[in-house]
Design an enzyme around this catalytic site. Structure first.
Site, PDB file in Angstrom:
ATOM      1  N   ASP A 411       0.843  -1.187   0.000  1.00 14.98           N
ATOM      2  CA  ASP A 411       0.000   0.000   0.000  1.00 14.98           C
ATOM      3  C   ASP A 411       0.887   1.249   0.000  1.00 14.98           C
ATOM      4  O   ASP A 411       1.877   1.322   0.741  1.00 14.98           O
ATOM      5  CB  ASP A 411      -0.881  -0.022   1.255  1.00 14.98           C
ATOM      6  CG  ASP A 411      -1.837   1.137   1.310  1.00 14.98           C
ATOM      7  OD1 ASP A 411      -2.706   1.238   0.427  1.00 14.98           O
ATOM      8  OD2 ASP A 411      -1.707   1.964   2.237  1.00 14.98           O
ATOM      9  N   GLU A 440       1.502   0.213  -5.012  1.00 15.49           N
ATOM     10  CA  GLU A 440       1.013   1.502  -5.498  1.00 15.49           C
ATOM     11  C   GLU A 440       2.200   2.451  -5.611  1.00 15.49           C
ATOM     12  O   GLU A 440       2.728   2.916  -4.604  1.00 15.49           O
ATOM     13  CB  GLU A 440      -0.016   2.081  -4.524  1.00 15.49           C
ATOM     14  CG  GLU A 440      -1.318   1.311  -4.462  1.00 15.49           C
ATOM     15  CD  GLU A 440      -2.298   1.955  -3.512  1.00 15.49           C
ATOM     16  OE1 GLU A 440      -3.428   2.258  -3.925  1.00 15.49           O
ATOM     17  OE2 GLU A 440      -1.943   2.164  -2.337  1.00 15.49           O
TER      18      GLU A 440
END
Length: 715
Positions: A411, A440
């Site tokens: 993340d 990400e």
């Protein structure tokens, strides 16, 4: 010396081993002097510089000899007034890491039936004790010894299985009770660590279970799902609703006998199940009769599973065993497991074990000593520091070995530094050569050099890691942050050039190879595609909207790269227009198995399209050189049509040549195909037949509105 009034407030910080900053909340203190003292010695302070502003006076001072850590120091003023000297920026210096970084593999509670060793890294602590709940009514504290690298340890004889424990840390003139950051098991709501004989948490057949065969990244198809969403619907047919065990039940059905649960996952043809965070997180009361809802991006304990997903959160072994049962059930069905991990921030910085044990170390701060907030949740962890880096590496290695996890999705990976991510990839590859790492790669506004961020623009510096391709997403469906910018499936022709680049894995620009490109148009974040299409085309018939979404999913499954599917996307998942449903509850977030039953034909088409991709290596090319050699686009395309041409692939595919034609318009489009050979139709409208639906009599193909057609020449 002139007498002066005592400052209203003074804060003192040790910023290096010999430099001190005094923050005085007053405009002027006259001619004052200060010195440092501990319990045996006095250290004169000499002024280096001063700063004034905002009603504060900052005095930068130094001592002529180093202040060794591990003692309580005080600042003494001209009139004998004393102030605590706390560790400040010293913990964020390279010298601090050089002196104290610990490289042992034994942090946390190391259990054997004969003894357990407890070890915690706390170089700035002046005292540290282990607190053990030896029985429900008996608590005992043990003094711990300090090692040369700032590690504190104690080895206790006896069997400590299921004993609860924590650390009592004296640091910065206060005493904190902290849970072991390396705790592998915790009590309900993570209030204490628990010593665990992990062998007792292994399900039957666990030790005989082996890793699934290696596959390349481009052979992978990832399916993202939230543990609670998966089974909580009242008509899911699953008994363990909202729990880890919901993934272990076979033979479940929902409305009209529709297949649900584990059997449904198996039937799709996906290769990886990516679970939203399953480690212990802070926003859900594990003891609540009706637990509140959250996605789980608020980590508290990184190495222990979340209790609200277990059938008994009071039993610390239960959550561990049931998560292993989930993984085993998926592995037995040939499905690999990816964990969504959130090392970029903690739930509440001040309450985290990191901050309670080594204040100021594990997070990023600006020059004024304020926490950086690139994550948007109040704190950014500092992966570039030796012990945060070590923690991340140790943590993922633990999950990969103890739980046999097959991959990790990071993340907000752009918060982390490139060196750390490459080290993680190297260490995990030694455990499992086919480990799948993705993240990400957004460029986060954190205090880290731009050339060190693990962001998508620097993907070529992270060769073993894949990135969520926002270029692909925004080109196909439009920018997620505004509904005013339409995507290609909405009829925007301006996206055509960019879309062609995305379909070839962005190998000419962003990535080293197509395996780095995670191709997606929907995930847990933002609107579902169905909801976005409903906003952009509010008066459009459902049938037209379904065609747009099918067109988008075809781009995901037929482009070069790694397909990523948000659970329920295949049956037009809706969150009723909610663009950020992280705490919106079950009614909004749950997988609607009734909806799946309603759109069964669409699910069947989706499943056959997955199988087509898996059967034809031309859609799964591994190397950028091969893409440049084999993939191009027809030059005589009509407006609104992309003709994706994969040529001369007989060495890797049973089809010699393939053309996929996408029509973004609301009208039919006729395209002239190359050569005079009779092309064979494989996909047209709702029909898929890899042996061929029929042959074209002439090299012309008509593509229906908002649809795609596949033609091929056999090898």
């Amino acid at each position: 010396m002139q007498n002066v009034k005592k400052p209203i407030q003074l804060e003192a910080y040790l910023d290096t081993f010999s430099k001190v900053t005094l923050v005085i909340h007053a405009d002027d203190i006259g001619e004052s002097s200060f010195f440092v003292k501990d319990d045996t010695k006095v250290y004169p302070l000499l002024k280096l510089a001063e700063e004034r502003g905002d009603g504060r006076l900052l005095l930068h001072m130094y001592v002529q000899e180093e202040l060794p850590l591990g003692k309580d120091y005080f600042i003494v003023g001209s009139h004998g007034e004393t102030y605590p000297l706390n560790t400040g920026a010293i913990v964020r210096t390279e010298e601090f890491d050089m002196r104290f970084a610990y490289d042992g593999a034994d942090l946390g509670a190391v259990y054997t039936p004969e003894w357990t060793q407890f070890k915690v890294w706390a170089p700035t602590a002046t005292n540290l004790r282990l607190k053990v709940w030896e029985s429900p009514g008996a608590v005992k504290e043990y003094p711990m010894e300090r090692g040369i690298r700032g590690e504190w340890y104690i080895k206790l004889p006896g069997d400590f299985h299921l004993k609860e424990y924590c650390y009592i840390v004296r640091v910065n003139h206060q005493t904190n009770e902290a849970v072991d950051p390396y705790a592998k098991a915790v009590t309900a709501n993570g209030r204490r660590g628990v010593v665990m004989n992990l062998a007792k948490t292994d399900p039957e057949n666990w030790k005989r279970a082996h890793r699934l065969p290696s596959i390349s990244k481009t052979d992978s198809i990832i399916y993202e799902v939230h543990v609670r969403d998966f089974s909580i619907h009242p008509e899911s047919g699953i008994q363990s609703k909202g729990k880890f065990l919901g993934f272990t039940e076979g033979g479940t059905t929902g409305p009209n006998g529709t297949v649900t649960g584990l059997d449904y996952l198996t039937s799709l043809g996906i290769t990886h199940v990516e679970l939203l965070p399953v480690n212990d997180f802070g926003s859900v009361d594990e003891l609540g009769k009706y637990p509140n809802y959250n996605w789980g991006y608020d980590p508290v304990h990184y190495n222990a599973p979340e209790g609200s997903y277990s059938t008994d959160p009071i039993d610390p072994a239960c959550r561990i065993k049931e998560l292993k049962q989930l993984i085993l059930a998926l592995h037995e069905r040939g499905l690999r497991v990816i964990f969504d991990v959130v090392y970029n921030h903690t739930y509440i910085r001040e309450a985290s074990s990191f901050e309670k044990i080594v204040p100021g170390y594990y997070f990023r701060y600006d020059r004024g000593g304020n926490p950086i907030n690139g994550t948007g949740v109040g704190n950014d962890t500092a992966s570039e520091r030796a012990m945060m880096r070590k923690f991340m590496i140790d943590s993922v290695k633990y999950w990969a070995t103890e739980y046999k996890v097959d991959g990790f999705r990071f993340d907000l990976m752009g918060i982390h530094d490139i060196e750390t991510m490459n080290l993680i990839q190297k260490e995990l590859s030694n455990i499992n050569p086919s480990i799948f790492l993705l993240g990400e790669g957004w460029n986060m506004n954190t205090l880290l050099d731009e050339n060190k961020k693990a962001k998508i623009d620097l993907a070529k510096n992270l060769p073993g890691i894949s990135f969520f391709n926002d270029r692909f997403r925004d080109t196909v469906k439009g920018n997620v942050f505004t509904t005013s910018r339409e995507g290609w499936i909405d009829g925007n022709p301006a996206q055509t050039i960019d879309l062609k680049e995305c379909m070839t894995g962005n190998c000419n620009s962003l990535f080293l190879d197509p395996g780095q490109s995670i191709n997606y148009i929907e995930c847990h974040d933002n609107h579902t595609l169905w909801d976005r299409l409903s906003i952009i085309h509010p008066h459009e018939e459902e049938q037209i909207r379904r065609r747009r979404q099918r067109l988008g999913m075809a781009f995901v499954l037929l482009s070069q790269g790694v397909p990523f599917i948000h659970a329920g996307q295949e049956f037009f998942r809706t969150k009723f227009g909610d663009p950020n449903s992280y705490q919106s509850g079950d009614t909004v977030n749950r997988l609607d198995w009734m909806r799946k039953a309603h759109y069964e034909n669409d699910v069947h088409f989706f499943r056959k399209l997955i199988q087509l991709r898996k059967n034809h290596a031309a859609f799964r090319i591994r190397f950028s050189e091969q893409i440049k050699k084999h993939v191009s686009f027809l030059e005589n395309e009509q407006d609104g049509v992309i003709a994706y041409w994969i040529r001369s692939v007989q060495s890797i595919d049973s089809w010699k040549e393939i053309i996929v034609l996408f029509n973004q318009t609301l009208e039919e489009r006729t395209v002239k195909l190359p050569g005079e050979t009779k092309w064979i139709i494989a996909v047209e409208g709702d029909r898929i037949n890899e042996a061929g639906l029929y042959k074209l009599d002439e090299p012309l193909i008509t593509v229906s509105p908002l649809s795609f057609t596949i033609v091929f020449l056999p090898s």
